[in-house]
Each structure stands twice: as structure tokens, then as C-alpha cells.
Design an enzyme around this catalytic site. Structure first.
Site, PDB file in Angstrom:
ATOM      1  N   ASN A   6      -1.398  -9.072 -11.394  1.00 24.51           N
ATOM      2  CA  ASN A   6      -2.622  -8.644 -10.708  1.00 24.51           C
ATOM      3  C   ASN A   6      -3.319  -7.575 -11.564  1.00 24.51           C
ATOM      4  O   ASN A   6      -2.725  -6.542 -11.882  1.00 24.51           O
ATOM      5  CB  ASN A   6      -2.228  -8.091  -9.328  1.00 24.51           C
ATOM      6  CG  ASN A   6      -3.423  -7.591  -8.544  1.00 24.51           C
ATOM      7  OD1 ASN A   6      -4.292  -6.928  -9.102  1.00 24.51           O
ATOM      8  ND2 ASN A   6      -3.463  -7.883  -7.259  1.00 24.51           N
ATOM      9  N   HIS A   9      -6.324  -3.231 -11.009  1.00 24.27           N
ATOM     10  CA  HIS A   9      -6.439  -1.808 -11.350  1.00 24.27           C
ATOM     11  C   HIS A   9      -6.987  -1.555 -12.751  1.00 24.27           C
ATOM     12  O   HIS A   9      -7.329  -0.422 -13.079  1.00 24.27           O
ATOM     13  CB  HIS A   9      -5.126  -1.087 -11.069  1.00 24.27           C
ATOM     14  CG  HIS A   9      -4.844  -1.094  -9.585  1.00 24.27           C
ATOM     15  ND1 HIS A   9      -5.786  -0.689  -8.672  1.00 24.27           N
ATOM     16  CD2 HIS A   9      -3.785  -1.519  -8.873  1.00 24.27           C
ATOM     17  CE1 HIS A   9      -5.302  -0.850  -7.450  1.00 24.27           C
ATOM     18  NE2 HIS A   9      -4.091  -1.358  -7.545  1.00 24.27           N
ATOM     19  N   HIS A  42      -8.029  -9.518  -6.506  1.00 22.25           N
ATOM     20  CA  HIS A  42      -8.398  -9.375  -5.100  1.00 22.25           C
ATOM     21  C   HIS A  42      -9.866  -8.977  -5.057  1.00 22.25           C
ATOM     22  O   HIS A  42     -10.222  -7.864  -5.456  1.00 22.25           O
ATOM     23  CB  HIS A  42      -7.512  -8.291  -4.464  1.00 22.25           C
ATOM     24  CG  HIS A  42      -7.731  -8.095  -2.995  1.00 22.25           C
ATOM     25  ND1 HIS A  42      -6.937  -7.273  -2.240  1.00 22.25           N
ATOM     26  CD2 HIS A  42      -8.654  -8.600  -2.127  1.00 22.25           C
ATOM     27  CE1 HIS A  42      -7.356  -7.286  -0.980  1.00 22.25           C
ATOM     28  NE2 HIS A  42      -8.399  -8.074  -0.892  1.00 22.25           N
ATOM     29  N   ARG A  44     -12.456  -7.679  -3.056  1.00 22.94           N
ATOM     30  CA  ARG A  44     -12.538  -6.997  -1.753  1.00 22.94           C
ATOM     31  C   ARG A  44     -13.969  -6.971  -1.267  1.00 22.94           C
ATOM     32  O   ARG A  44     -14.917  -6.984  -2.065  1.00 22.94           O
ATOM     33  CB  ARG A  44     -12.006  -5.560  -1.872  1.00 22.94           C
ATOM     34  CG  ARG A  44     -10.518  -5.503  -2.197  1.00 22.94           C
ATOM     35  CD  ARG A  44     -10.029  -4.070  -2.134  1.00 22.94           C
ATOM     36  NE  ARG A  44      -9.878  -3.607  -0.780  1.00 22.94           N
ATOM     37  CZ  ARG A  44      -8.721  -3.462  -0.136  1.00 22.94           C
ATOM     38  NH1 ARG A  44      -7.596  -3.720  -0.746  1.00 22.94           N
ATOM     39  NH2 ARG A  44      -8.687  -3.046   1.104  1.00 22.94           N
ATOM     40  N   ARG A  48     -14.570  -2.699  -4.572  1.00 22.72           N
ATOM     41  CA  ARG A  48     -14.184  -1.415  -5.175  1.00 22.72           C
ATOM     42  C   ARG A  48     -13.580  -1.575  -6.574  1.00 22.72           C
ATOM     43  O   ARG A  48     -13.572  -0.644  -7.345  1.00 22.72           O
ATOM     44  CB  ARG A  48     -13.205  -0.669  -4.261  1.00 22.72           C
ATOM     45  CG  ARG A  48     -11.852  -1.306  -4.172  1.00 22.72           C
ATOM     46  CD  ARG A  48     -10.871  -0.438  -3.425  1.00 22.72           C
ATOM     47  NE  ARG A  48     -11.169  -0.388  -2.009  1.00 22.72           N
ATOM     48  CZ  ARG A  48     -10.257  -0.089  -1.087  1.00 22.72           C
ATOM     49  NH1 ARG A  48      -9.028   0.189  -1.454  1.00 22.72           N
ATOM     50  NH2 ARG A  48     -10.566  -0.070   0.186  1.00 22.72           N
ATOM     51  N   GLU A  69      -6.951 -13.398  -4.215  1.00 24.45           N
ATOM     52  CA  GLU A  69      -6.575 -12.749  -2.943  1.00 24.45           C
ATOM     53  C   GLU A  69      -7.857 -12.389  -2.230  1.00 24.45           C
ATOM     54  O   GLU A  69      -8.777 -11.822  -2.833  1.00 24.45           O
ATOM     55  CB  GLU A  69      -5.866 -11.433  -3.250  1.00 24.45           C
ATOM     56  CG  GLU A  69      -4.393 -11.497  -3.222  1.00 24.45           C
ATOM     57  CD  GLU A  69      -3.829 -10.119  -3.521  1.00 24.45           C
ATOM     58  OE1 GLU A  69      -4.370  -9.108  -3.046  1.00 24.45           O
ATOM     59  OE2 GLU A  69      -2.856 -10.067  -4.253  1.00 24.45           O
ATOM     60  N   THR A 100      -3.425  -3.171   0.150  1.00 22.46           N
ATOM     61  CA  THR A 100      -3.075  -3.985   1.317  1.00 22.46           C
ATOM     62  C   THR A 100      -1.847  -3.375   1.984  1.00 22.46           C
ATOM     63  O   THR A 100      -0.809  -3.232   1.350  1.00 22.46           O
ATOM     64  CB  THR A 100      -2.752  -5.431   0.863  1.00 22.46           C
ATOM     65  OG1 THR A 100      -3.673  -5.808  -0.156  1.00 22.46           O
ATOM     66  CG2 THR A 100      -2.834  -6.396   2.013  1.00 22.46           C
ATOM     67  N   GLU A 150       3.583 -15.559   0.904  1.00 25.28           N
ATOM     68  CA  GLU A 150       4.025 -14.484   0.010  1.00 25.28           C
ATOM     69  C   GLU A 150       4.623 -13.419   0.912  1.00 25.28           C
ATOM     70  O   GLU A 150       3.937 -12.850   1.756  1.00 25.28           O
ATOM     71  CB  GLU A 150       2.839 -13.926  -0.794  1.00 25.28           C
ATOM     72  CG  GLU A 150       3.268 -12.837  -1.765  1.00 25.28           C
ATOM     73  CD  GLU A 150       2.108 -12.243  -2.553  1.00 25.28           C
ATOM     74  OE1 GLU A 150       1.085 -12.933  -2.766  1.00 25.28           O
ATOM     75  OE2 GLU A 150       2.219 -11.070  -2.938  1.00 25.28           O
ATOM     76  N   HIS A 189       4.295  -7.094  -3.769  1.00 23.72           N
ATOM     77  CA  HIS A 189       3.778  -5.798  -3.326  1.00 23.72           C
ATOM     78  C   HIS A 189       4.777  -4.674  -3.588  1.00 23.72           C
ATOM     79  O   HIS A 189       5.904  -4.718  -3.105  1.00 23.72           O
ATOM     80  CB  HIS A 189       3.368  -5.766  -1.845  1.00 23.72           C
ATOM     81  CG  HIS A 189       2.214  -4.824  -1.617  1.00 23.72           C
ATOM     82  ND1 HIS A 189       2.376  -3.475  -1.573  1.00 23.72           N
ATOM     83  CD2 HIS A 189       0.885  -5.047  -1.510  1.00 23.72           C
ATOM     84  CE1 HIS A 189       1.191  -2.910  -1.422  1.00 23.72           C
ATOM     85  NE2 HIS A 189       0.260  -3.841  -1.384  1.00 23.72           N
TER      86      HIS A 189
HETATM   87  N1  PXP Z   1       0.499  -9.314  -3.354  1.00 24.30           N
HETATM   88  C1  PXP Z   1      -0.521  -9.008  -2.527  1.00 24.30           C
HETATM   89  C2  PXP Z   1      -0.846  -9.954  -1.428  1.00 24.30           C
HETATM   90  C3  PXP Z   1      -1.287  -7.838  -2.701  1.00 24.30           C
HETATM   91  O1  PXP Z   1      -2.278  -7.542  -1.859  1.00 24.30           O
HETATM   92  C4  PXP Z   1      -0.972  -6.993  -3.790  1.00 24.30           C
HETATM   93  C5  PXP Z   1      -1.815  -5.780  -4.039  1.00 24.30           C
HETATM   94  O2  PXP Z   1      -3.095  -6.150  -4.414  1.00 24.30           O
HETATM   95  C6  PXP Z   1       0.079  -7.367  -4.639  1.00 24.30           C
HETATM   96  C7  PXP Z   1       0.826  -8.510  -4.379  1.00 24.30           C
HETATM   97  C8  PXP Z   1       0.465  -6.542  -5.814  1.00 24.30           C
HETATM   98  O3  PXP Z   1       0.958  -5.339  -5.347  1.00 24.30           O
HETATM   99  P1  PXP Z   1       1.262  -4.168  -6.380  1.00 24.30           P
HETATM  100  O4  PXP Z   1      -0.063  -3.803  -6.995  1.00 24.30           O
HETATM  101  O5  PXP Z   1       1.849  -3.100  -5.540  1.00 24.30           O
HETATM  102  O6  PXP Z   1       2.209  -4.730  -7.396  1.00 24.30           O
END
Ligand code: PXP
Length: 239
Positions: A6, A9, A42, A44, A48, A69, A100, A150, A189
Site C-alpha cells: 500500500n 503514505h 485507498h 478516500r 487526503r 480500497e 481505517t 481481508e 493492517h
Molecule cells: N488493509 C486495509 C483494508 C487497510 O485499510 C490498510 C490501511 O490503509 C491496510 C491494509 C494497510 O495497513 P498498514 O498501513 O497499517 O500496513
């Protein structure tokens, strides 16, 4: 087991100045060189971090799974069915949250999630639901037609000691239950270079979705190396 990286960030840093760098699209190239099997973003409601343009560009060139996402809103369903990512993961979304916070409330939002699943699937896109490690939520996910789930590993990731061991058991039991009812099962997550091993060892999991810890490490060592180190950890834990 696949690793979906992901890159939200990377876009968070860019949006801190609302400029053009660092570009998540460039980070994706390096993540793929490091071995990412999939890329997650994601989009949003408040934009953001990831912007519509990021999704459009990534759709054009990502050779691995592009997982979008999103919240199950009319706007997002419209975007997903137009752009057609390889996978849509429905997540709950609150404006004031930093990330999330929990899995989808599939029980009270059964009808609206079911409608969203049908619309996205009718565009040929499989749908995953981000859910808590809860047997009822798994049964409902299956009933309303999700292709995958997930399992939320956030509580496991954010606890220690006995509480963490108990949460790991919840995640393992939920994964087994979801597999038994015929769902494809992922997890994610809060996973990082220290807590990933026990989750990566769960048999039958299709993939892990990891963002914050990889981007954090990438700031220090580079994206390609950060992804490679995570892949190595996952593979070692499955031998
Ligand atoms: N899975 C989902 C559904 C999420 O919303 C997120 C955060 O965007 C992640 C995985 C990844 O989480 P992390 O950034 O804490 O690794």
C-alpha cells in the site's frame, strides 16, 4: 503468498506540500522491482493522500494486482466501475480517523454492502471485504456474495504479550473459518517487520496487505529494499 504493498503514505508526504513529490506512481515502480505482487491504494472521500490521477495512472501501467480500497459509496462505485482495478476492497471510512479503524459493519450494513458488491462485480471486478476476525461477519460476507475477505490484523498488531497471543488465535480461527466457508482469505493492517511472521505462517492465506511499515522503512532504506526485506521475511516464515 502474495504481498500487496500500500503506497498511500508516499502520497501523504506529497500532499503535505500539495506538490508533485514524492510521486506514489514512481514508488510503485520501485516496489514492484523489490518484489511486490500487488499494489494497493485507498482513494478516500477527502482525497487526503491518493488522488484520482494516481489511480488513473496506476491502472495504465501496474503489471501486478491493482487493489483499490474504497468506501461503498455511490461516488467510489462509479470510479471503480469506470477505471476497473483488478480488485476492490470495501472498507469503512470515517473522515476524522487517521487510518481505517475497524472492519466493515457487515451486519448493520448488509443491504448497502451487498448492493455495492453486485455493482462492482457486474463490471467484472472481484470484491474483498475488510472485516474483523469474527465468525458472524465471515458468514455474512459469504452470504452477501464477497469473493474474498481481508481479516483485520490491527488489534493483533497493536497489542503485546497475552492479549496479542489471544488476538493471533482469533485471526487464525477466523482465517480457517473463512476458508471453510469457501472464501479466499487475506489479512492486513498494522503488520510490520516484527509482527508479520506469525501472520505470514497461517496456512491457506492468499496474501498480506501492508503499507505504513514498508513506506516508513522505505524513507530510510529505499522502497525497493524495504519491499524485498518484507518479502524475505514472509517467505522465511512459510518454509
Ligand atoms: N488493509 C486495509 C483494508 C487497510 O485499510 C490498510 C490501511 O490503509 C491496510 C491494509 C494497510 O495497513 P498498514 O498501513 O497499517 O500496513
Amino acid at each position: 503468498m502474495i504481498l500487496g504493498v500500500n503506497v498511500d503514505h508516499v502520497a501523504t508526504i506529497r500532499q503535505a506540500r500539495k506538490g508533485i513529490e514524492p510521486d506514489p506512481v514512481m514508488a510503485v515502480t520501485l516496489a514492484i522491482l523489490g518484489g511486490a505482487d500487488g499494489i494497493t491504494i485507498h482513494l478516500r472521500e477527502d482525497r487526503r493522500h491518493i488522488q484520482d490521477r494516481d489511480l488513473e495512472m496506476l491502472k495504465d501501467f501496474v503489471p501486478v494486482e491493482l487493489n483499490l480500497e474504497m468506501a461503498a459509496t455511490k461516488e467510489m462505485i462509479g470510479i471503480a466501475t469506470r477505471i476497473k482495478p483488478d480488485l476492490v476492497t470495501l472498507v469503512p471510512e470515517k473522515r476524522e480517523e487517521l487510518t481505517t479503524e475497524g472492519g466493515l459493519d457487515v451486519r448493520s450494513q448488509k443491504k448497502s454492502i451487498n448492493d455495492a458488491i453486485k455493482k462492482v462485480q457486474s463490471a467484472g471486478i472481484p470484491v474483498s471485504l475488510f472485516i474483523n476476525p469474527d465468525f458472524d461477519d465471515i458468514a455474512i460476507s459469504k452470504e452477501i456474495g464477497a469473493d474474498m475477505v481481508e481479516i483485520h490484523t490491527g488489534v493483533y498488531a497493536n497489542t503485546k504479550g497475552k492479549k496479542q497471543e489471544e488476538e493471533l488465535i482469533r485471526v487464525i480461527n477466523a482465517a480457517n473459518h473463512a476458508l471453510n466457508v469457501g472464501l479466499v482469505v487475506n489479512a492486513g493492517h498494522g503488520l510490520n517487520y516484527f509482527n508479520v511472521i506469525k501472520v505470514a505462517s497461517i496456512q491457506g492465506l492468499r496474501g498480506l496487505y501492508i503499507g505504513h511499515s514498508i513506506v516508513s522503512r522505505a524513507v530510510l532504506v529505499g522502497m525497493e529494499r524495504a519491499v524485498r526485506e518484507m518479502k524475505e521475511l514472509i517467505w522465511k516464515s512459510r518454509r
